[in-house]
Design a protein around this motif. Structure first.
Motif, PDB file in Angstrom:
ATOM      1  N   GLY A 233     -11.081 -13.583  33.763  1.00 26.84           N
ATOM      2  CA  GLY A 233      -9.969 -12.768  33.301  1.00 26.84           C
ATOM      3  C   GLY A 233      -9.951 -11.396  33.954  1.00 26.84           C
ATOM      4  N   VAL A 234     -11.115 -10.771  34.063  1.00 22.17           N
ATOM      5  CA  VAL A 234     -11.206  -9.462  34.716  1.00 22.17           C
ATOM      6  C   VAL A 234     -10.839  -9.569  36.185  1.00 22.17           C
ATOM      7  N   MET A 235     -11.298 -10.636  36.856  1.00 20.09           N
ATOM      8  CA  MET A 235     -11.007 -10.793  38.277  1.00 20.09           C
ATOM      9  C   MET A 235      -9.511 -10.976  38.539  1.00 20.09           C
ATOM     10  N   VAL A 236      -8.792 -11.561  37.585  1.00 21.44           N
ATOM     11  CA  VAL A 236      -7.345 -11.717  37.731  1.00 21.44           C
ATOM     12  C   VAL A 236      -6.612 -10.440  37.339  1.00 21.44           C
ATOM     13  N   LEU A 237      -7.080  -9.774  36.297  1.00 22.59           N
ATOM     14  CA  LEU A 237      -6.380  -8.614  35.768  1.00 22.59           C
ATOM     15  C   LEU A 237      -6.510  -7.383  36.664  1.00 22.59           C
ATOM     16  N   LEU A 238      -7.682  -7.168  37.246  1.00 22.91           N
ATOM     17  CA  LEU A 238      -7.901  -5.950  38.031  1.00 22.91           C
ATOM     18  C   LEU A 238      -6.938  -5.812  39.219  1.00 22.91           C
ATOM     19  N   PRO A 239      -6.732  -6.861  40.041  1.00 21.33           N
ATOM     20  CA  PRO A 239      -5.752  -6.698  41.126  1.00 21.33           C
ATOM     21  C   PRO A 239      -4.350  -6.366  40.623  1.00 21.33           C
ATOM     22  N   LEU A 240      -3.931  -6.992  39.522  1.00 20.25           N
ATOM     23  CA  LEU A 240      -2.620  -6.684  38.956  1.00 20.25           C
ATOM     24  C   LEU A 240      -2.569  -5.244  38.460  1.00 20.25           C
ATOM     25  N   TYR A 241      -3.656  -4.795  37.887  1.00 24.71           N
ATOM     26  CA  TYR A 241      -3.739  -3.429  37.362  1.00 24.71           C
ATOM     27  C   TYR A 241      -3.481  -2.412  38.468  1.00 24.71           C
ATOM     28  N   PHE A 242      -4.111  -2.611  39.602  1.00 28.35           N
ATOM     29  CA  PHE A 242      -3.939  -1.652  40.699  1.00 28.35           C
ATOM     30  C   PHE A 242      -2.567  -1.806  41.369  1.00 28.35           C
ATOM     31  N   GLN A 243      -2.119  -3.041  41.536  1.00 30.83           N
ATOM     32  CA  GLN A 243      -0.858  -3.250  42.252  1.00 30.83           C
ATOM     33  C   GLN A 243       0.348  -2.838  41.420  1.00 30.83           C
ATOM     34  N   VAL A 244       0.334  -3.118  40.112  1.00 31.66           N
ATOM     35  CA  VAL A 244       1.490  -2.832  39.267  1.00 31.66           C
ATOM     36  C   VAL A 244       1.468  -1.397  38.746  1.00 31.66           C
ATOM     37  N   LEU A 245       0.348  -0.987  38.155  1.00 31.98           N
ATOM     38  CA  LEU A 245       0.293   0.345  37.559  1.00 31.98           C
ATOM     39  C   LEU A 245       0.096   1.447  38.593  1.00 31.98           C
ATOM     40  N   HIS A 246      -0.671   1.154  39.628  1.00 27.88           N
ATOM     41  CA  HIS A 246      -0.970   2.187  40.619  1.00 27.88           C
ATOM     42  C   HIS A 246      -0.159   2.027  41.907  1.00 27.88           C
ATOM     43  N   GLY A 247       0.583   0.924  42.021  1.00 34.47           N
ATOM     44  CA  GLY A 247       1.469   0.743  43.160  1.00 34.47           C
ATOM     45  C   GLY A 247       0.759   0.599  44.488  1.00 34.47           C
ATOM     46  N   THR A 248      -0.464   0.089  44.503  1.00 36.62           N
ATOM     47  CA  THR A 248      -1.207  -0.048  45.751  1.00 36.62           C
ATOM     48  C   THR A 248      -0.862  -1.373  46.428  1.00 36.62           C
TER      49      THR A 248
END
Length: 423
Positions: A233-248
């Motif tokens: 779950g963490v491995m899936v959530l972390l990329p989304l966290y950076f791409q969506v919330l941080h726009g990376t």
């Protein structure tokens, strides 16, 4: 969709891995699976159509489902119970480090090369593995075995695949009550239950679920279910966290996640040694508590949180993962006899992947509900991180049971008179 089909194929092949290992020998099985994985990687790279790519990905998943537990069986049999922790710790480097490093490498390749290179990069590693395996691995002989239980393959392989498929559809359906979700999960659970009943009545089962009768194996596998859910779950959530919330972008996201992978790589060898010295239960209790402590702050930080603080938390989460998941795997394998390892590795891998599907489904449900309810985007991610911290706490609680069982087993072993065989 291709990755989903690969997981479904992996679920099918895991159920027959133990039988094949006994039939042809675990070393031959691993070499054949690695060769098949390498060849199907080439076939994927040169797939002329989408349908061809889907078919070769399924074959690739079947090969991976045989290769992973067979390799763990070889290592477990060579290491023995006393060194299981440090060996599995080294193996875990790929499990924890590959997703973070792979995202960076994959993003770079997609930015500068064409997509077939995502598959062709497997070829040199596969050829090197085959050369080293042929030279150094012990030649294990197969034994005459009964014919495979075809109905058992259908029930177990189909059941596990149906459960994983249903859980993976949550992200698309957006609800656990949607028919594409609950129907395959329900049918899959019924099929698995039928397989268990059939196995308990068979003298020569396809996959020996009687291993759950060993208390330490049962406790380690149960804890591994929750730990797998938190880790995937963490491995899936972390990329989304950076791409969506941080726009990376994809490459920058991979760079941001390197701290997580490096933390795991640094800590895994030490975690393996601690497991051999103090027992997997004790190490897993602390490791999973540490994951919860590292992930929970992400449920509280604002979207524009300080980058250095985020990297510190990711590094801590990676280090905690290094002393959380692998001790449970080591404890499960150390609890069984050498000849039971093929079935044990298959069961542990199935349990981890179903747990992982539950963790990913949890993330999908929370994020989709947050979007449907009109919450602020950050709120959905905060709740998802909190839920994954909860899974880590559940893994820690289950590891307490494992620790207690290991103490009982150690006490019982110490009471056996000198010279008397130990079971």
């Amino acid at each position: 969709m291709g990755g989903q089909r690969l997981l479904l194929a992996l679920g099918v092949s895991l159920t027959v891995c133990g039988w094949l290992a006994r039939r042809v020998g675990v070393t031959r099985l691993w070499l054949a699976a690695l060769a098949a994985f390498t060849l199907t990687s080439v076939a994927c790279a040169f797939a002329p159509t989408a349908g061809w790519l889907i078919g070769t990905r399924i074959l690739q998943g079947l090969a991976a489902g045989l290769m992973i537990p067979a390799g763990q069986t070889i290592l477990g049999q060579a290491a023995g119970p006393q060194r299981m922790g440090r060996v599995m710790g080294v193996v875990g480097i790929a499990v924890v480090g590959a997703p973070a490093i792979g995202l960076t490498v994959g993003g770079f390749m997609l930015a500068h090369w064409s997509w077939p290179w995502l598959f062709l990069i497997n070829v040199p590693f596969g050829l090197a593995g085959l050369a080293l395996g042929l030279r150094y691995l012990p030649r294990s002989q197969g034994a005459p075995a009964h014919r495979p239980d075809v109905l058992g393959v259908v029930l177990a392989g189909g059941g596990v695949s149906a459960v994983v498929y249903g859980l993976s559809e949550i992200g698309t359906a957006g609800s656990v009550t949607a028919p594409p979700v609950w129907l395959p999960v329900a049918l899959g659970l019924l099929a698995v239950a039928g397989f268990v009943v059939r196995t308990l009545r068979s003298e020569r089962p396809l996959l020996d679920v009687r291993l759950f009768g060993i208390p330490a194996f049962r406790a380690a596998t149960s804890a591994g279910f929750f730990a797998g859910g938190a880790m995937f779950g963490v491995m899936v959530l972390l990329p989304l966290y950076f791409q969506v919330l941080h726009g990376t972008g994809l490459i920058r996201t991979g760079v941001d996640l390197l701290a997580y992978g490096v933390g795991g790589i640094v800590m895994l060898p030490l975690g393996g040694r601690l497991t051999d010295r103090f027992g997997g239960g004790r190490v897993a209790v602390l490791g999973n508590l540490a994951i919860a402590a590292a992930v929970l702050p992400l449920a509280l930080l604002p979207a524009d949180a300080n980058g250095i603080l985020l990297q510190a938390l990711l590094f801590g989460a990676g280090m905690a993962t290094g002393v959380a998941a692998m001790p449970l795997v080591s404890s499960a394998y150390a609890a069984v006899r050498r000849e039971q390892l093929p079935d044990a590795t298959a069961i542990v891998n199935i349990t981890q992947r179903v747990g992982g599907a539950v963790g990913v489904a949890t993330v999908a449900v929370i994020l989709s509900r947050a979007t449907a309810s009109g919450w602020a985007t950050a709120s959905g991610y905060h709740l998802a991180f909190a839920a994954l911290a909860g899974l880590s706490l559940a893994a820690s609680a289950a590891s307490i049971v494992l620790r207690a069982q290991q103490r009982r087993d150690s006490t019982a072993t110490a009471r056996i008179p000198a010279g008397q065989p130990r079971s």
